[in-house]
Design a protein around this motif. Structure first.
Motif, PDB file in Angstrom:
ATOM      1  N   GLY A  56     -24.977  11.743   5.778  1.00  0.00           N
ATOM      2  CA  GLY A  56     -25.987  12.245   6.712  1.00  0.00           C
ATOM      3  C   GLY A  56     -25.507  13.455   7.477  1.00  0.00           C
ATOM      4  O   GLY A  56     -24.791  14.321   6.946  1.00  0.00           O
ATOM      5  N   ALA A  57     -25.869  13.542   8.732  1.00  0.00           N
ATOM      6  CA  ALA A  57     -25.502  14.694   9.554  1.00  0.00           C
ATOM      7  C   ALA A  57     -23.993  14.756   9.741  1.00  0.00           C
ATOM      8  O   ALA A  57     -23.351  13.752  10.069  1.00  0.00           O
ATOM      9  CB  ALA A  57     -26.193  14.606  10.914  1.00  0.00           C
ATOM     10  N   PHE A  78     -14.819  17.400   8.388  1.00  0.00           N
ATOM     11  CA  PHE A  78     -16.140  17.143   8.959  1.00  0.00           C
ATOM     12  C   PHE A  78     -16.172  15.727   9.535  1.00  0.00           C
ATOM     13  O   PHE A  78     -15.443  14.834   9.089  1.00  0.00           O
ATOM     14  CB  PHE A  78     -17.229  17.271   7.895  1.00  0.00           C
ATOM     15  CG  PHE A  78     -17.414  18.664   7.367  1.00  0.00           C
ATOM     16  CD1 PHE A  78     -18.321  19.530   7.968  1.00  0.00           C
ATOM     17  CD2 PHE A  78     -16.684  19.112   6.279  1.00  0.00           C
ATOM     18  CE1 PHE A  78     -18.497  20.815   7.486  1.00  0.00           C
ATOM     19  CE2 PHE A  78     -16.855  20.400   5.790  1.00  0.00           C
ATOM     20  CZ  PHE A  78     -17.768  21.255   6.396  1.00  0.00           C
ATOM     21  N   GLN A  79     -17.035  15.528  10.497  1.00  0.00           N
ATOM     22  CA  GLN A  79     -17.209  14.202  11.099  1.00  0.00           C
ATOM     23  C   GLN A  79     -18.633  13.726  10.899  1.00  0.00           C
ATOM     24  O   GLN A  79     -19.598  14.479  11.045  1.00  0.00           O
ATOM     25  CB  GLN A  79     -16.892  14.230  12.601  1.00  0.00           C
ATOM     26  CG  GLN A  79     -17.088  12.874  13.281  1.00  0.00           C
ATOM     27  CD  GLN A  79     -16.738  12.895  14.760  1.00  0.00           C
ATOM     28  OE1 GLN A  79     -16.035  13.794  15.219  1.00  0.00           O
ATOM     29  NE2 GLN A  79     -17.225  11.917  15.507  1.00  0.00           N
ATOM     30  N   SER A  80     -18.764  12.441  10.559  1.00  0.00           N
ATOM     31  CA  SER A  80     -20.063  11.783  10.405  1.00  0.00           C
ATOM     32  C   SER A  80     -20.056  10.508  11.237  1.00  0.00           C
ATOM     33  O   SER A  80     -19.014   9.872  11.420  1.00  0.00           O
ATOM     34  CB  SER A  80     -20.308  11.440   8.929  1.00  0.00           C
ATOM     35  OG  SER A  80     -21.355  10.497   8.788  1.00  0.00           O
ATOM     36  N   ASP A  81     -21.212  10.120  11.718  1.00  0.00           N
ATOM     37  CA  ASP A  81     -21.352   8.868  12.450  1.00  0.00           C
ATOM     38  C   ASP A  81     -21.968   7.772  11.593  1.00  0.00           C
ATOM     39  O   ASP A  81     -22.359   6.716  12.106  1.00  0.00           O
ATOM     40  CB  ASP A  81     -22.210   9.076  13.701  1.00  0.00           C
ATOM     41  CG  ASP A  81     -21.533   9.980  14.719  1.00  0.00           C
ATOM     42  OD1 ASP A  81     -20.289   9.910  14.828  1.00  0.00           O
ATOM     43  OD2 ASP A  81     -22.241  10.749  15.399  1.00  0.00           O
ATOM     44  N   LEU A  92     -16.350   8.751  10.930  1.00  0.00           N
ATOM     45  CA  LEU A  92     -15.891   8.961   9.565  1.00  0.00           C
ATOM     46  C   LEU A  92     -15.535  10.436   9.414  1.00  0.00           C
ATOM     47  O   LEU A  92     -16.379  11.303   9.634  1.00  0.00           O
ATOM     48  CB  LEU A  92     -16.989   8.586   8.572  1.00  0.00           C
ATOM     49  CG  LEU A  92     -16.717   8.898   7.092  1.00  0.00           C
ATOM     50  CD1 LEU A  92     -15.582   8.024   6.566  1.00  0.00           C
ATOM     51  CD2 LEU A  92     -17.976   8.701   6.264  1.00  0.00           C
ATOM     52  N   TYR A  93     -14.284  10.716   9.058  1.00  0.00           N
ATOM     53  CA  TYR A  93     -13.816  12.080   8.889  1.00  0.00           C
ATOM     54  C   TYR A  93     -13.661  12.375   7.403  1.00  0.00           C
ATOM     55  O   TYR A  93     -13.051  11.593   6.655  1.00  0.00           O
ATOM     56  CB  TYR A  93     -12.486  12.288   9.607  1.00  0.00           C
ATOM     57  CG  TYR A  93     -12.566  12.054  11.098  1.00  0.00           C
ATOM     58  CD1 TYR A  93     -13.133  13.006  11.949  1.00  0.00           C
ATOM     59  CD2 TYR A  93     -12.084  10.879  11.665  1.00  0.00           C
ATOM     60  CE1 TYR A  93     -13.224  12.782  13.317  1.00  0.00           C
ATOM     61  CE2 TYR A  93     -12.170  10.645  13.035  1.00  0.00           C
ATOM     62  CZ  TYR A  93     -12.736  11.601  13.848  1.00  0.00           C
ATOM     63  OH  TYR A  93     -12.810  11.377  15.206  1.00  0.00           O
ATOM     64  N   LEU A  94     -14.216  13.484   6.976  1.00  0.00           N
ATOM     65  CA  LEU A  94     -14.250  13.864   5.562  1.00  0.00           C
ATOM     66  C   LEU A  94     -13.496  15.175   5.367  1.00  0.00           C
ATOM     67  O   LEU A  94     -13.845  16.200   5.974  1.00  0.00           O
ATOM     68  CB  LEU A  94     -15.700  14.016   5.098  1.00  0.00           C
ATOM     69  CG  LEU A  94     -16.572  12.769   5.306  1.00  0.00           C
ATOM     70  CD1 LEU A  94     -18.044  13.114   5.123  1.00  0.00           C
ATOM     71  CD2 LEU A  94     -16.152  11.667   4.341  1.00  0.00           C
ATOM     72  N   VAL A  95     -12.462  15.141   4.528  1.00  0.00           N
ATOM     73  CA  VAL A  95     -11.606  16.306   4.304  1.00  0.00           C
ATOM     74  C   VAL A  95     -12.108  17.056   3.068  1.00  0.00           C
ATOM     75  O   VAL A  95     -12.024  16.559   1.940  1.00  0.00           O
ATOM     76  CB  VAL A  95     -10.143  15.894   4.127  1.00  0.00           C
ATOM     77  CG1 VAL A  95      -9.265  17.124   3.908  1.00  0.00           C
ATOM     78  CG2 VAL A  95      -9.657  15.110   5.346  1.00  0.00           C
TER      79      VAL A  95
END
Length: 496
Positions: A56-57, A78-81, A92-95
């Motif tokens: 999502g965002a 990036f960070q997601s909730d 949730l951190y996405l590399v």
């Protein structure tokens, strides 16, 4: 944030096995106990891939660059909730780094299921990027943080913390490595590791059979090592087969090694509300279970008047596929049960089940060689007996789902199956177990289950359905471990 989980998988965003289920559930359970937790994983496919659609965002929280094998690799975090739920904030951190993780595939390319060109070092680069981010001013960890590392994909982080001068600011971070399965070690040629130019005072801690072994490195250098059941922890120290040659490393871990069983999401796996079930039921009212069995048997062409045995799992040696088909053949011959099998895997095991289905009497055997989540839930709920003849089982979830759904498990007494299924002794218990790994022992145990009287079956059902296999209990054990490492857990409401 006190605890950051570093993993290659996290359900429901990228799932290949049980690792994803644990990483997708444990941080939330910890947060509900007051220990703020987050997850960092590769951004498979990047901002335009399939994972991104589930996330999502997203918001960019860090940009950096790592140098490896003579090349610079820019990356972005990036960070997601999307992992947050039920009042538990779990970032949730996405590399994102397209050279190594631009494909949607986790371990193999999504387009053709082939090995990645830089497959040997993908997760080494991932770990380098995570550490670059953590030592920046954008780090999500506070002063008393802890790194919870999962499997070999994050196993080199403790060694990198203590050998790379760039990580001196992080060197005091406590580390916990959880070994979900010792089947994969993350081997890297020494020539590729040596391109980092690090001084290794104890290179033997990384070496196994002449290559860098990421799992061994984590076992030998993490502050604490856990596995997903106490029995699996013992088996790893005693069996070169179970540990795939690393039994000596697990032995050397000594008191640093312990086992904590996995839990299940009691909201997702609830027969009273499960959206995949056409009929619902509970421990207090099992009427819907009978109706569910009739519906499932009708859809699979099975005789619902017979006892229903179900199997859901991968058709691999580890999951007992070697004894499944010959065991089922004996069961069909020796009992009046009907059997429903769902799974896929090695061609030889699929072929054996196809042949068995072709020769089985009408209404006695259904074989579905596929992955079907809806059917899996229905088989857990519709069965009278659940079959789990695993050769190896670090923890296992199928037996927990079956007990939750009132289906009596018959399991090989190994690993987490021994720890989570209490053998029926005529008065107490949650299932039946067999010790010898053979088709004969498997079939004999199933025969014992079918010979139980109605009162015994009812007691087993109730014991399994009312047992606490929630993540809350397992998470509490992790909190105790974190405290032993000096982590302050009085963090409720502190956010991240």
């Amino acid at each position: 944030m006190p605890v950051l989980h570093v993993s290659a998988e996290c359900a429901p965003f990228a799932k290949v096995g049980g690792l994803a289920d644990v990483v997708g559930a444990l941080p939330g359970a910890l947060a509900r106990l007051g220990v703020a937790s987050g997850v960092v994983m590769p951004f498979y496919g990047g901002p335009h891939g399939r994972l991104a659609q589930k996330a999502g965002a997203i918001e960019s929280v860090h940009t950096g660059v790592v140098f490896f094998e003579g090349e610079w690799f820019p990356f972005e975090v990036f960070q997601s909730d999307a992992l947050s739920s039920d009042g538990a904030e779990v970032p949730l951190y996405l590399v994102h780094e397209p050279e190594h993780f631009g494909d949607d595939g986790v371990y193999f390319r999504a387009s053709d299921n082939t090995w990645f060109a830089r497959g040997e070092v993908r997760y080494l680069v991932f770990q380098l990027m995570v550490l670059d981010w953590l030592r920046s001013e954008n780090t999500p960890l506070d002063g008393d943080g802890l790194l919870h590392l999962h499997d070999h994909h994050a196993g080199l982080i403790p060694a990198l913390l203590h050998t790379d001068p760039a990580n001196s600011v992080l060197a005091d971070l406590p580390t916990v490595l959880t070994v979900h399965s010792a089947d994969h070690h993350g081997e890297i040629p020494w020539a590729r590791w040596n391109s980092l130019g690090l001084d290794l005072p104890n290179w033997e801690s990384l070496d196994h059979l002449g290559v860098v072994n990421s799992l061994k490195a984590g076992v030998e250098t993490a502050d604490r090592v856990t596995t997903v059941s106490p029995s699996y922890a013992i088996e790893l120290t005693e069996s070169p087969e179970t540990s795939h040659g690393l039994d000596y490393a697990f032995q050397l871990a000594g008191d640093r090694l312990s086992g904590i069983v996995n839990g299940v999401d009691m909201d997702v796996w609830d027969p009273a509300t499960d959206a995949f079930l056409p009929e619902h039921f509970s421990a207090d009212d099992l009427g819907g279970k009978t109706a569910l069995k009739q519906a499932v048997c009708a859809s699979l062409g099975l005789d619902a008047s017979r006892p229903l045995l179900t199997f859901v799992g991968r058709l691999t040696p580890e999951k007992g596929a070697e004894v499944l088909a010959p065991g089922i053949a004996q069961i069909l011959h020796q009992t009046d049960a009907a059997v429903a099998i769902l799974g896929s895997g090695y061609p030889e095991y699929e072929g054996a089940l196809r042949d068995l289905a072709a020769s089985a009497p009408e209404g006695r055997l259904s074989v579905t060689l596929a992955f079907d989540e809806a059917l899996a839930h229905r088989l857990y709920g519709a069965g009278d007996v659940f079959l789990m003849p695993s050769k190896q089982e670090p923890c296992g979830l199928g037996q927990l789902y079956a007990m939750r759904y009132g289906t009596i498990p018959v399991v090989h007494a190994v690993g987490g199956l021994r720890d989570t299924v209490t053998a029926w002794d005529g008065a107490i218990g949650t299932g039946l177990r067999f010790d010898a790994y053979s088709a004969d022992a498997f079939a004999e145990a199933v025969g014992r289950a079918l010979a139980l009287d109605a009162d015994a079956r009812a007691a087993l059902q109730q014991n399994g359905m009312r047992a606490d296999h929630s993540w809350a209990a397992s998470a509490a054990d992790y909190v105790t471990l974190y405290r032993e490492l000096g982590l302050s857990t009085a963090t409720k409401g502190s956010g991240v």
